[in-house]
Design a protein around this motif. Sequence first.
Motif, PDB file in Angstrom:
ATOM      1  N   ALA A  90      16.634   7.086 -10.186  1.00 14.65           N
ATOM      2  CA  ALA A  90      16.064   7.475  -8.887  1.00 14.65           C
ATOM      3  C   ALA A  90      15.467   6.267  -8.165  1.00 14.65           C
ATOM      4  CB  ALA A  90      15.012   8.556  -9.079  1.00 14.65           C
ATOM      5  N   VAL A  91      14.813   5.409  -8.934  1.00 13.81           N
ATOM      6  CA  VAL A  91      14.218   4.210  -8.325  1.00 13.81           C
ATOM      7  C   VAL A  91      15.332   3.305  -7.769  1.00 13.81           C
ATOM      8  CG1 VAL A  91      12.876   2.123  -8.774  1.00 13.81           C
ATOM      9  CG2 VAL A  91      12.160   4.326  -9.771  1.00 13.81           C
ATOM     10  N   ARG A 148      18.232   4.270  -6.906  1.00 14.49           N
ATOM     11  CA  ARG A 148      18.874   4.965  -5.781  1.00 14.49           C
ATOM     12  C   ARG A 148      18.108   4.700  -4.487  1.00 14.49           C
ATOM     13  NH1 ARG A 148      19.402  11.442  -4.408  1.00 14.49           N
ATOM     14  NH2 ARG A 148      20.484  11.028  -2.445  1.00 14.49           N
ATOM     15  N   ALA A 149      16.778   4.791  -4.566  1.00 14.86           N
ATOM     16  CA  ALA A 149      15.977   4.524  -3.357  1.00 14.86           C
ATOM     17  C   ALA A 149      16.232   3.104  -2.859  1.00 14.86           C
ATOM     18  CB  ALA A 149      14.489   4.736  -3.653  1.00 14.86           C
ATOM     19  N   ILE A 150      16.336   2.172  -3.804  1.00 11.86           N
ATOM     20  CA  ILE A 150      16.539   0.764  -3.427  1.00 11.86           C
ATOM     21  C   ILE A 150      17.901   0.546  -2.776  1.00 11.86           C
ATOM     22  CG2 ILE A 150      16.935  -1.522  -4.462  1.00 11.86           C
ATOM     23  CD1 ILE A 150      14.551  -0.817  -6.389  1.00 11.86           C
ATOM     24  N   GLU A 198      20.014   2.905  -1.479  1.00 18.23           N
ATOM     25  CA  GLU A 198      20.360   3.784  -0.346  1.00 18.23           C
ATOM     26  C   GLU A 198      19.386   3.663   0.824  1.00 18.23           C
ATOM     27  OE1 GLU A 198      21.155   7.804  -1.627  1.00 18.23           O
ATOM     28  OE2 GLU A 198      22.553   7.142  -3.181  1.00 18.23           O
ATOM     29  N   ARG A 199      18.373   2.809   0.672  1.00 22.09           N
ATOM     30  CA  ARG A 199      17.469   2.552   1.804  1.00 22.09           C
ATOM     31  C   ARG A 199      18.259   1.859   2.915  1.00 22.09           C
ATOM     32  NH1 ARG A 199      16.220  -1.304   4.125  1.00 22.09           N
ATOM     33  NH2 ARG A 199      17.363  -2.443   2.521  1.00 22.09           N
ATOM     34  N   LEU A 229       3.550   8.713   2.567  1.00 24.98           N
ATOM     35  CA  LEU A 229       4.203   7.413   2.817  1.00 24.98           C
ATOM     36  C   LEU A 229       3.160   6.308   2.959  1.00 24.98           C
ATOM     37  CD1 LEU A 229       7.011   8.401   5.369  1.00 24.98           C
ATOM     38  CD2 LEU A 229       7.092   8.368   2.860  1.00 24.98           C
ATOM     39  N   TRP A 249       8.897   2.040   2.822  1.00 25.15           N
ATOM     40  CA  TRP A 249      10.320   2.171   3.171  1.00 25.15           C
ATOM     41  C   TRP A 249      11.071   2.936   2.064  1.00 25.15           C
ATOM     42  CZ3 TRP A 249      12.300  -2.823   5.928  1.00 25.15           C
ATOM     43  CH2 TRP A 249      13.374  -2.524   6.790  1.00 25.15           C
ATOM     44  N   LEU A 250      10.757   2.596   0.813  1.00 29.15           N
ATOM     45  CA  LEU A 250      11.437   3.237  -0.314  1.00 29.15           C
ATOM     46  C   LEU A 250      10.966   4.682  -0.479  1.00 29.15           C
ATOM     47  CD1 LEU A 250      11.363   0.265  -2.828  1.00 29.15           C
ATOM     48  CD2 LEU A 250      13.339   1.112  -1.564  1.00 29.15           C
ATOM     49  N   ALA A 251       9.675   4.911  -0.334  1.00 26.10           N
ATOM     50  CA  ALA A 251       9.164   6.286  -0.411  1.00 26.10           C
ATOM     51  C   ALA A 251       9.796   7.129   0.701  1.00 26.10           C
ATOM     52  CB  ALA A 251       7.639   6.288  -0.308  1.00 26.10           C
ATOM     53  N   ARG A 263      12.690   6.719   2.100  1.00 20.84           N
ATOM     54  CA  ARG A 263      14.090   7.047   1.765  1.00 20.84           C
ATOM     55  C   ARG A 263      14.150   8.240   0.827  1.00 20.84           C
ATOM     56  NH1 ARG A 263      17.655   9.243   1.409  1.00 20.84           N
ATOM     57  NH2 ARG A 263      19.862   8.773   1.073  1.00 20.84           N
ATOM     58  N   ALA A 264      13.261   8.252  -0.159  1.00 21.58           N
ATOM     59  CA  ALA A 264      13.248   9.360  -1.117  1.00 21.58           C
ATOM     60  C   ALA A 264      12.900  10.683  -0.429  1.00 21.58           C
ATOM     61  CB  ALA A 264      12.264   9.069  -2.247  1.00 21.58           C
ATOM     62  N   GLU A 265      12.116  10.602   0.643  1.00 21.76           N
ATOM     63  CA  GLU A 265      11.707  11.807   1.375  1.00 21.76           C
ATOM     64  C   GLU A 265      12.744  12.223   2.426  1.00 21.76           C
ATOM     65  OE1 GLU A 265       8.940  13.607   0.854  1.00 21.76           O
ATOM     66  OE2 GLU A 265       7.353  12.289   0.072  1.00 21.76           O
ATOM     67  N   GLY A 266      13.733  11.367   2.651  1.00 21.66           N
ATOM     68  CA  GLY A 266      14.721  11.651   3.689  1.00 21.66           C
ATOM     69  C   GLY A 266      14.325  11.152   5.066  1.00 21.66           C
TER      70      GLY A 266
END
Lengths: 232, 232
Positions: free
Chosen positions: B13-14, B16-18, B20-21, B41, B144-146, B148-151
């Motif tokens: 997941a970490v 992925r955030a990196i 897909e940001r 955020l 920024w990464l948080a 992305r995880a939130e959409g």
Amino acid sequence: MIANAFAPAERAAVYRAITERRDVRRHFLPDPIPEPLLMRLLDAAHHAPSVGFSQPWEFVIVRDPQTKARVHAAFAKANEEAAMRFSGERRTRYRQLKLEGIREAPINLLVACNRRRGGPVVLGRTHQRSMDLFSCVCAIQNLWLAARAEGIGVGWVSIIRRQALREIFHLPHHVVPIAYLCLGWVREFLPEPELQQVGWAKRDPLSDHLHWERYAAPANELGIIDGSTPQE
Amino acid sequence: MIANAFAPAERAAVYRAITERRDVRRHFLPDPIPEPLLMRLLDAAHHAPSVGFSQPWEFVIVRDPQTKARVHAAFAKANEEAAMRFSGERRTRYRQLKLEGIREAPINLLVACNRRRGGPVVLGRTHQRSMDLFSCVCAIQNLWLAARAEGIGVGWVSIIRRQALREIFHLPHHVVPIAYLCLGWVREFLPEPELQQVGWAKRDPLSDHLHWERYAAPANELGIIDGSTPQE
């Protein structure tokens, strides 16, 4: 809309990396970091945002004890100078802090910004010249979070002169040292930042840093909290 | 040792955030960001590393269309100047790029560095004066990464004069604008950076940025790749 959001467990993992990341200076173990793991961390860094997609970062991987010793000597010199900038009890406490893990960490990593990456005119850097330096910092934070997820501690050594790093690593003028990092497996990640644990500083409430629509000086700058006039 | 590592799904997941940001400039939806989400955020940002635990960041949350319009005007002026720094076909393509989402994004966020946070002598900033600026960039990357995880998409607007931001937000001299961000739900996150998708630049192999033990100039600086002399 929230179709783009991660599943709750994935979101929690991202926040976990963010809140459990630590600046590690002690607790390093001597065990080597496998090279595929190191490459995953560097690839995470390489996926940072960069101004104009210029990818200005350069990563120098350091394992040679002689190089580490030179860097440590430069740290020790700067650290003694730094101690003298604090006074009284604060200086005594400063000297007791462990502020780097250069020799203990199996990997040291110099992150530098190559200001020629991306060519002479970089999209987005035309009005803020330091954007490429900031891109390198985003890369460092990516690496730091990925490292936490992998169980690798990272410490950022900033008590060192940039010129010392330039000399040790033979950096040309247009390559700017941004960070000297220590990486390694760690015995433990502290539950809170070490500087908080030892009483050097404590985390502010987030609300002290929030402003709505326009900037207002924080309360402690107005002399409300500590009664003193802020100095620079 | 790897006792400290996250479980495989959490690690994924970490990463992925990196990976897909994205730096989002289009595709913003007008839907408001719920305040608890916005606070998550900002709290992620607030958990960034900071030099000497000084927490030097200030966050100005902007929703007022009039303020956004002023910022957009400052962007438009700088962007026209920026276009003139590119020539020929590159300038034409530059003008076609969408480089900000100031008015479309429901939230704009000014991140600034308060150089008085942490007092007159900040541990770790004694030898590298820009460390506090870098701490603020770490906070931005956390957010920024948080996001992305939130959409939530985030775009960094750097084509703007710092002085314009100072004036619009009444920043005192010791508070330095670091980033002007646009935040909002997005229709989609692009599978690759937009500047790569439109052919402006492409991602380098990571190996082009790696050095072992000492720095060596990358191949394209030696004229091997593009045959030209690098310029600054």
